[in-house]
Design an enzyme around this catalytic site. Structure first.
Site, PDB file in Angstrom:
ATOM      1  N   GLU A 194       0.821  -1.197   0.000  1.00 33.17           N
ATOM      2  CA  GLU A 194       0.000   0.000   0.000  1.00 33.17           C
ATOM      3  C   GLU A 194       0.864   1.260   0.000  1.00 33.17           C
ATOM      4  O   GLU A 194       1.926   1.306   0.624  1.00 33.17           O
ATOM      5  CB  GLU A 194      -0.929   0.007   1.209  1.00 33.17           C
ATOM      6  CG  GLU A 194      -1.956  -1.106   1.122  1.00 33.17           C
ATOM      7  CD  GLU A 194      -3.085  -0.949   2.128  1.00 33.17           C
ATOM      8  OE1 GLU A 194      -4.234  -0.772   1.695  1.00 33.17           O
ATOM      9  OE2 GLU A 194      -2.810  -1.004   3.337  1.00 33.17           O
ATOM     10  N   CYS A 241       3.223   8.490   1.178  1.00 32.76           N
ATOM     11  CA  CYS A 241       3.699   7.522   2.171  1.00 32.76           C
ATOM     12  C   CYS A 241       3.848   6.177   1.466  1.00 32.76           C
ATOM     13  O   CYS A 241       2.881   5.672   0.875  1.00 32.76           O
ATOM     14  CB  CYS A 241       2.708   7.427   3.333  1.00 32.76           C
ATOM     15  SG  CYS A 241       3.151   6.191   4.583  1.00 32.76           S
ATOM     16  N   CYS A 285       5.195  -6.693   7.837  1.00 37.42           N
ATOM     17  CA  CYS A 285       6.203  -6.165   8.767  1.00 37.42           C
ATOM     18  C   CYS A 285       6.486  -7.209   9.842  1.00 37.42           C
ATOM     19  O   CYS A 285       5.557  -7.830  10.370  1.00 37.42           O
ATOM     20  CB  CYS A 285       5.706  -4.871   9.412  1.00 37.42           C
ATOM     21  SG  CYS A 285       6.948  -4.080  10.477  1.00 37.42           S
ATOM     22  N   CYS A 306       4.659  -4.326  16.415  1.00 35.84           N
ATOM     23  CA  CYS A 306       4.175  -3.289  17.319  1.00 35.84           C
ATOM     24  C   CYS A 306       2.685  -3.517  17.582  1.00 35.84           C
ATOM     25  O   CYS A 306       1.906  -3.735  16.646  1.00 35.84           O
ATOM     26  CB  CYS A 306       4.394  -1.905  16.709  1.00 35.84           C
ATOM     27  SG  CYS A 306       6.141  -1.507  16.432  1.00 35.84           S
ATOM     28  N   CYS A 322      -0.332  -1.429  15.769  1.00 33.64           N
ATOM     29  CA  CYS A 322      -0.238  -1.251  14.320  1.00 33.64           C
ATOM     30  C   CYS A 322      -0.890  -2.413  13.587  1.00 33.64           C
ATOM     31  O   CYS A 322      -0.566  -3.586  13.848  1.00 33.64           O
ATOM     32  CB  CYS A 322       1.230  -1.129  13.915  1.00 33.64           C
ATOM     33  SG  CYS A 322       1.484  -0.900  12.141  1.00 33.64           S
ATOM     34  N   ASN A 348      -4.769   5.666  15.668  1.00 25.97           N
ATOM     35  CA  ASN A 348      -5.737   5.449  14.601  1.00 25.97           C
ATOM     36  C   ASN A 348      -6.295   4.036  14.758  1.00 25.97           C
ATOM     37  O   ASN A 348      -5.550   3.060  14.647  1.00 25.97           O
ATOM     38  CB  ASN A 348      -5.064   5.619  13.234  1.00 25.97           C
ATOM     39  CG  ASN A 348      -4.595   7.036  13.017  1.00 25.97           C
ATOM     40  OD1 ASN A 348      -5.370   7.972  13.101  1.00 25.97           O
ATOM     41  ND2 ASN A 348      -3.302   7.206  12.749  1.00 25.97           N
ATOM     42  N   CYS A 405      -1.779   6.543   9.755  1.00 23.49           N
ATOM     43  CA  CYS A 405      -0.596   5.902  10.326  1.00 23.49           C
ATOM     44  C   CYS A 405      -0.988   4.687  11.162  1.00 23.49           C
ATOM     45  O   CYS A 405      -1.831   4.775  12.050  1.00 23.49           O
ATOM     46  CB  CYS A 405       0.153   6.921  11.188  1.00 23.49           C
ATOM     47  SG  CYS A 405       1.661   6.284  11.925  1.00 23.49           S
TER      48      CYS A 405
END
Length: 353
Positions: free
Chosen positions: A95, A108, A115, A119, A122, A297, A339
């Site tokens: 993305e 971005c 990943c 975290c 996220c 978010n 984010c």
């Protein structure tokens, strides 16, 4: 697999690699013409290149792919943000997000498919890691989004942030190669002041990044004010302790015009107290830095809540007495483009709570 993709695609090759690809039978200026077509003119197809002979274009396309991503799906936010789900040559998807603002635009981009850092706040972490992106796949996101939105990558108002999918410093060689391609004045021509890479705190790679002659600016995801808190929120801290991270930040070789950026995701009732803010000030003491606060978010599967605006404001008031401190305005929350929300979510199928 990554090496094979790199060999087959033109976007991602530096000038010496293009010269080697064309071989001694081609005059040396042909490689420069091809380089200009790929990065200066940012063509979508070699058929657009009038300076290359038809036979050479046919030969190139027979043996190599151009290497730009294909659009799988686009999501448009009510605030003007656009989230692009882009398909790569091996059918994996990543993305990229375009965020237009008055006076500046930001793209971005992702550095990995998924990943590995895990975290806890996220959405991308829920995917795990599929693979690293090549330098061409990183640059290709910028070229694709810029073309789609009639942007000039060399424009002083355009910024690129490697804050999408992935931990960029775990793919550092490709990130640095992509940065060289993005900043080369003979090609795309961006200023390194307009490119930022974000890390969860991979300490040895921070040192390696600092030694690179051509490198982006560095942003560090802090998101905690104590070792214990950071271990809970960012398990990478078990390998690279908070004290080691801060030592690496103090040793990082900033350029004359540069500040370190620290990103702090505020989680309601977890790391958003005034005491946390005061500890952050102590952690960052004597650093040439600024702080970006990000109210969480939300997303499906994330076990935290967004703090109240009053709590965010109180935290900012304390920190900005010591450092420049900004609250990052959420962009594209309604399409899962903000984010920490990039997880290839179909926004029309999931409702935010």
């Amino acid at each position: 697999m990554v090496q094979r993709l790199e060999e087959l695609t033109l976007v991602g090759m530096e000038l010496p690699e293009l010269e080697k690809l064309l071989g001694p039978e081609q005059p040396s200026y042909r490689a420069r013409q091809l380089y200009d077509a790929l990065y200066g003119k940012q063509v979508a197809n070699l058929s657009e290149v009038s300076t290359l002979p038809k036979t050479l274009k046919h030969q190139l396309l027979t043996n190599n792919a151009l290497g730009l991503p294909a659009l799988e799906r686009r999501f448009d936010s009510i605030d003007g943000t656009r989230r692009y789900l882009l398909r790569l040559a091996d059918n994996r998807t990543v993305e990229a997000v375009f965020m237009p603002e008055e006076g500046r635009d930001t793209i971005c981009i992702s550095s990995q498919v998924g990943c590995p850092v895990d975290c806890k706040f996220c959405l991308t972490a829920l995917m795990g890691l599929e693979r690293n992106l090549t330098a061409g796949e990183i640059v290709g996101q910028v070229i694709y989004v810029a073309r789609e939105n009639a942007l000039r990558a060399a424009d002083a108002r355009l910024n690129v942030v490697m804050m999408g999918m992935g931990e960029p410093l775990l793919n550092l060689q490709n990130v640095l190669k992509a940065t060289r391609l993005l900043t080369d004045k003979s090609g795309i021509g961006m200023s390194p002041k307009r490119i930022t890479v974000s890390t969860a705190g991979i300490v040895p790679k921070m040192e390696e990044l600092g030694r690179a002659e051509i490198r982006p600016k560095l942003a560090v995801s802090l998101t905690a004010s104590t070792e214990e808190q950071r271990r809970h929120l960012m398990p990478i801290t078990r390998k690279y302790h908070l004290s080691d991270l801060m030592a690496a930040c103090r040793a990082y070789p900033l350029r004359a015009w540069e500040k370190l950026t620290f990103e702090y995701v505020l989680l309601k009732g977890v790391n958003d107290t005034d005491q946390d803010a005061r500890r952050v000030v102590r952690l960052l003491a004597n650093l040439n830095c600024k702080v970006n606060l990000i109210a969480l978010n939300p997303g499906p599967g994330i076990p935290f809540e967004t703090p109240d605006p009053e709590r965010v404001a109180s935290f900012q008031t304390i920190v900005r007495k010591a450092f420049p401190c900004f609250v990052r305005k959420p962009r594209g929350r309604d399409i899962f483009a903000a984010c920490g929300q990039l997880k290839r979510v179909a926004s029309d199928l999931v409702e935010l709570t």
